[in-house]
Motif scaffolding. Structure first.
Motif, PDB file in Angstrom:
ATOM      1  N   PHE A  20      -3.994   5.590   3.822  1.00 13.92           N
ATOM      2  CA  PHE A  20      -3.323   5.183   2.556  1.00 13.92           C
ATOM      3  C   PHE A  20      -3.435   3.558   2.776  1.00 13.92           C
ATOM      4  CE2 PHE A  20      -1.362   9.539   2.737  1.00 13.92           C
ATOM      5  CZ  PHE A  20      -2.402  10.061   1.985  1.00 13.92           C
ATOM      6  N   SER A  21      -3.699   2.997   3.692  1.00 18.37           N
ATOM      7  CA  SER A  21      -3.340   1.724   3.785  1.00 18.37           C
ATOM      8  C   SER A  21      -4.349   0.619   3.228  1.00 18.37           C
ATOM      9  CB  SER A  21      -3.331   1.240   5.489  1.00 18.37           C
ATOM     10  OG  SER A  21      -4.429   1.401   6.031  1.00 18.37           O
ATOM     11  N   GLY A  22      -5.285   1.110   2.600  1.00 12.27           N
ATOM     12  CA  GLY A  22      -6.126   0.304   1.969  1.00 12.27           C
ATOM     13  C   GLY A  22      -5.538  -0.464   0.676  1.00 12.27           C
ATOM     14  N   VAL A  82      -1.477  17.011   5.069  1.00 13.29           N
ATOM     15  CA  VAL A  82      -1.668  15.757   4.308  1.00 13.29           C
ATOM     16  C   VAL A  82      -2.967  16.379   3.333  1.00 13.29           C
ATOM     17  CG1 VAL A  82      -3.798  14.825   5.596  1.00 13.29           C
ATOM     18  CG2 VAL A  82      -2.121  13.106   4.812  1.00 13.29           C
ATOM     19  N   LEU A  87       4.662  10.898  14.119  1.00 11.92           N
ATOM     20  CA  LEU A  87       3.821   9.919  14.657  1.00 11.92           C
ATOM     21  C   LEU A  87       2.161  10.501  14.114  1.00 11.92           C
ATOM     22  CD1 LEU A  87       4.297   9.394  18.436  1.00 11.92           C
ATOM     23  CD2 LEU A  87       4.202   7.488  16.632  1.00 11.92           C
ATOM     24  N   GLU A 101       2.208   9.393  10.618  1.00 14.76           N
ATOM     25  CA  GLU A 101       1.853   7.811  10.683  1.00 14.76           C
ATOM     26  C   GLU A 101       0.316   7.734  10.755  1.00 14.76           C
ATOM     27  OE1 GLU A 101       4.287   5.533  13.337  1.00 14.76           O
ATOM     28  OE2 GLU A 101       3.166   3.845  12.955  1.00 14.76           O
ATOM     29  N   ASP A 102       0.045   8.156  11.699  1.00 17.78           N
ATOM     30  CA  ASP A 102      -1.567   8.129  11.757  1.00 17.78           C
ATOM     31  C   ASP A 102      -2.503   8.322  10.642  1.00 17.78           C
ATOM     32  OD1 ASP A 102      -4.128   7.895  13.585  1.00 17.78           O
ATOM     33  OD2 ASP A 102      -3.936   9.928  13.479  1.00 17.78           O
ATOM     34  N   GLN A 103      -2.359   9.589  10.077  1.00 19.11           N
ATOM     35  CA  GLN A 103      -2.789   9.981   8.805  1.00 19.11           C
ATOM     36  C   GLN A 103      -2.677   9.097   7.648  1.00 19.11           C
ATOM     37  OE1 GLN A 103      -4.677  12.840   8.304  1.00 19.11           O
ATOM     38  NE2 GLN A 103      -4.349  13.960  10.024  1.00 19.11           N
ATOM     39  N   SER A 104      -1.547   8.617   7.738  1.00 16.41           N
ATOM     40  CA  SER A 104      -0.918   7.538   6.555  1.00 16.41           C
ATOM     41  C   SER A 104      -1.829   6.238   6.617  1.00 16.41           C
ATOM     42  CB  SER A 104       0.681   7.327   6.570  1.00 16.41           C
ATOM     43  OG  SER A 104       0.812   6.405   5.737  1.00 16.41           O
ATOM     44  N   VAL A 105      -1.868   5.658   8.030  1.00 18.09           N
ATOM     45  CA  VAL A 105      -2.379   4.410   8.074  1.00 18.09           C
ATOM     46  C   VAL A 105      -3.963   4.642   7.594  1.00 18.09           C
ATOM     47  CG1 VAL A 105      -3.354   2.929   9.765  1.00 18.09           C
ATOM     48  CG2 VAL A 105      -0.995   3.780   9.881  1.00 18.09           C
ATOM     49  N   ARG A 106      -4.451   5.820   8.393  1.00 14.28           N
ATOM     50  CA  ARG A 106      -6.201   6.020   8.011  1.00 14.28           C
ATOM     51  C   ARG A 106      -6.457   6.143   6.684  1.00 14.28           C
ATOM     52  NH1 ARG A 106      -8.485   7.240  12.495  1.00 14.28           N
ATOM     53  NH2 ARG A 106      -7.038   7.716  14.311  1.00 14.28           N
ATOM     54  N   THR A 138      -2.636  11.809  -4.328  1.00 18.66           N
ATOM     55  CA  THR A 138      -2.308  10.279  -4.048  1.00 18.66           C
ATOM     56  C   THR A 138      -2.328   9.594  -5.561  1.00 18.66           C
ATOM     57  OG1 THR A 138      -4.448   9.600  -3.463  1.00 18.66           O
ATOM     58  CG2 THR A 138      -2.652  10.224  -1.913  1.00 18.66           C
ATOM     59  N   LEU A 179       5.110   4.566   2.318  1.00 18.26           N
ATOM     60  CA  LEU A 179       5.573   5.911   3.183  1.00 18.26           C
ATOM     61  C   LEU A 179       6.172   5.406   4.554  1.00 18.26           C
ATOM     62  CD1 LEU A 179       2.310   8.111   2.814  1.00 18.26           C
ATOM     63  CD2 LEU A 179       4.633   8.547   2.406  1.00 18.26           C
ATOM     64  N   ALA A 183      -3.705   5.964  15.294  1.00 22.04           N
ATOM     65  CA  ALA A 183      -3.651   4.478  14.343  1.00 22.04           C
ATOM     66  C   ALA A 183      -2.039   4.388  14.519  1.00 22.04           C
ATOM     67  CB  ALA A 183      -4.017   4.466  13.178  1.00 22.04           C
ATOM     68  N   ALA A 184      -1.107   5.130  15.001  1.00 19.14           N
ATOM     69  CA  ALA A 184       0.416   4.904  14.661  1.00 19.14           C
ATOM     70  C   ALA A 184       0.693   3.713  15.717  1.00 19.14           C
ATOM     71  CB  ALA A 184       1.078   6.401  15.183  1.00 19.14           C
ATOM     72  N   SER A 199       0.882  -1.175   0.065  1.00 18.79           N
ATOM     73  CA  SER A 199       0.152   0.076  -0.002  1.00 18.79           C
ATOM     74  C   SER A 199       0.689   1.252   0.048  1.00 18.79           C
ATOM     75  CB  SER A 199      -0.784   0.056   1.296  1.00 18.79           C
ATOM     76  OG  SER A 199       0.031   0.062   2.476  1.00 18.79           O
ATOM     77  N   LEU A 200       0.254   2.405  -0.453  1.00 20.57           N
ATOM     78  CA  LEU A 200       1.074   3.613  -0.092  1.00 20.57           C
ATOM     79  C   LEU A 200       1.439   3.883   1.259  1.00 20.57           C
ATOM     80  CD1 LEU A 200       2.133   6.275  -1.486  1.00 20.57           C
ATOM     81  CD2 LEU A 200      -0.268   7.232  -1.223  1.00 20.57           C
ATOM     82  N   HIS A 201       0.666   3.286   2.118  1.00 24.28           N
ATOM     83  CA  HIS A 201       1.082   3.682   3.427  1.00 24.28           C
ATOM     84  C   HIS A 201       2.468   2.916   3.846  1.00 24.28           C
ATOM     85  CE1 HIS A 201       1.318   3.463   7.951  1.00 24.28           C
ATOM     86  NE2 HIS A 201       1.561   2.221   7.934  1.00 24.28           N
ATOM     87  N   ALA A 214       5.541  13.630   0.427  1.00 27.55           N
ATOM     88  CA  ALA A 214       5.645  13.352   1.761  1.00 27.55           C
ATOM     89  C   ALA A 214       7.143  13.459   2.411  1.00 27.55           C
ATOM     90  CB  ALA A 214       5.081  12.111   2.074  1.00 27.55           C
TER      91      ALA A 214
END
Lengths: 202, 202
Positions: B200-202, A158, B190, B193-198, A163, A80, A113-114, A75-77, A173
């Motif tokens: 872009f992790s799909g 953000v 951090l 990271e939180d934003q990225s998980v929410r 994306t 990153l 969610a970190a 994933s992009l996450h 980023a």
């Protein structure tokens, strides 16, 4: 290739080197000596330069980031996270349990969610330890206020991220992470200066 | 002197050196070989160590800060400004007029008492130039959001500052300025990271 060099700002010999090293995909062949390059090549070159010049990574590290980015299953996450992990060197000493717990509690309390065991959480805990050792511990309340301010910063950042192109998003980023740091720290000094004039210049 | 060393965490030979150099005032004589030291000596030693270890200043720079601090005519703000100026190296290149104007406008719009031609304003303008050159300019609106977040940080920090003892206040401000930086930058990572998980992790 001259056009690609113009558009990306990367010199032709450097582009040839990246092609040989496999960091930059080959263009579409157009006859015996010409190839056609598109926007994705420009994005990729900008990303490589950001990783080298701004993040200070060596070519092997750059390759690791690009491998994650190019893996169809990631994933992009994940891309990153891999890039940010390379940017954030591990702290010299492990944080104390008390500081690690304070950071984990902060993340839980703010619904973050970190990863509480990830490199950024560990780095924050180690930095809290250093303040404690210097006789200036950060209170739980102070930590929450710091975290809220930084969440507001990250949210504003953000929003500006598109994306559509993974390379472009990663470049944004990475550059934003590193280049905005002196802006933020300088603004904090300006805010301190403002407070100092108001309170202590009498 | 052994007690002073215990309380300040500074070794006896180092204390003797600071006395000889005139950085630390002599104690009250108590007989031929003993002197009495008070809280002000502990504060002064902690400040010197903060300037040397955390701010990385050489002895001559330390002396400059202490001279401003000890001058009866200088305000606490002047001492803080002198110390912070030594902490913030001047940027390599002068900022562009556009960035300098953007920072000056920001300070005016937010009613800041900070000097638009001072070293912190100049450093912020130069950092904005670097983002512009990298193709990621900060919008006026983004700059205001950054400044608001940092004003919230500085306000929370100055609340914890007691100004009863000038040395103690200066130590607090210097240590806080430098040591809190990795905490803040880590919390920003951090939050990313939180934003990225929410997102872009799909």
């Amino acid at each position: 290739m001259a056009e690609l060099s113009d558009r990306s700002g990367v010199a032709v010999p450097t582009i040839k080197f990246y092609l040989r090293e496999g960091l930059l995909p080959r263009g579409e062949p157009r006859g015996a000596t010409r190839s056609s390059y598109d926007e994705s090549h420009v994005d990729r070159l900008r990303l490589i330069r950001a990783l080298v010049d701004v993040a200070g990574l060596g070519l092997e590290r750059v390759r690791e980031v690009l491998d994650v980015l190019d893996s169809p299953s990631s994933s992009l996450h994940q891309a990153l996270a891999a890039a940010h992990q390379l940017l954030s060197p591990a702290p010299e000493a492990s944080p104390t349990e008390a500081s690690a717990a304070a950071v984990a509690q902060l993340l839980a309390a703010t619904g973050s969610a970190a990863d509480p065991h990830g490199p950024h959480a560990t780095a924050v805990a180690a930095a809290l330890d250093a303040m404690h050792r210097a006789g200036q511990p950060v209170s739980d309340e102070g930590l929450v206020r710091y975290a809220q301010a930084m969440a507001a910063v990250a949210e504003a950042e953000v929003v500006g991220m598109t994306t559509e192109h993974r390379d472009g998003a990663l470049t944004y980023a990475l550059l934003g992470s590193v280049l905005a740091e002196p802006v933020l720290l300088g603004l904090r000094r300006l805010a301190h200066e403002d407070q100092s004039v108001r309170r202590f210049s009498g």
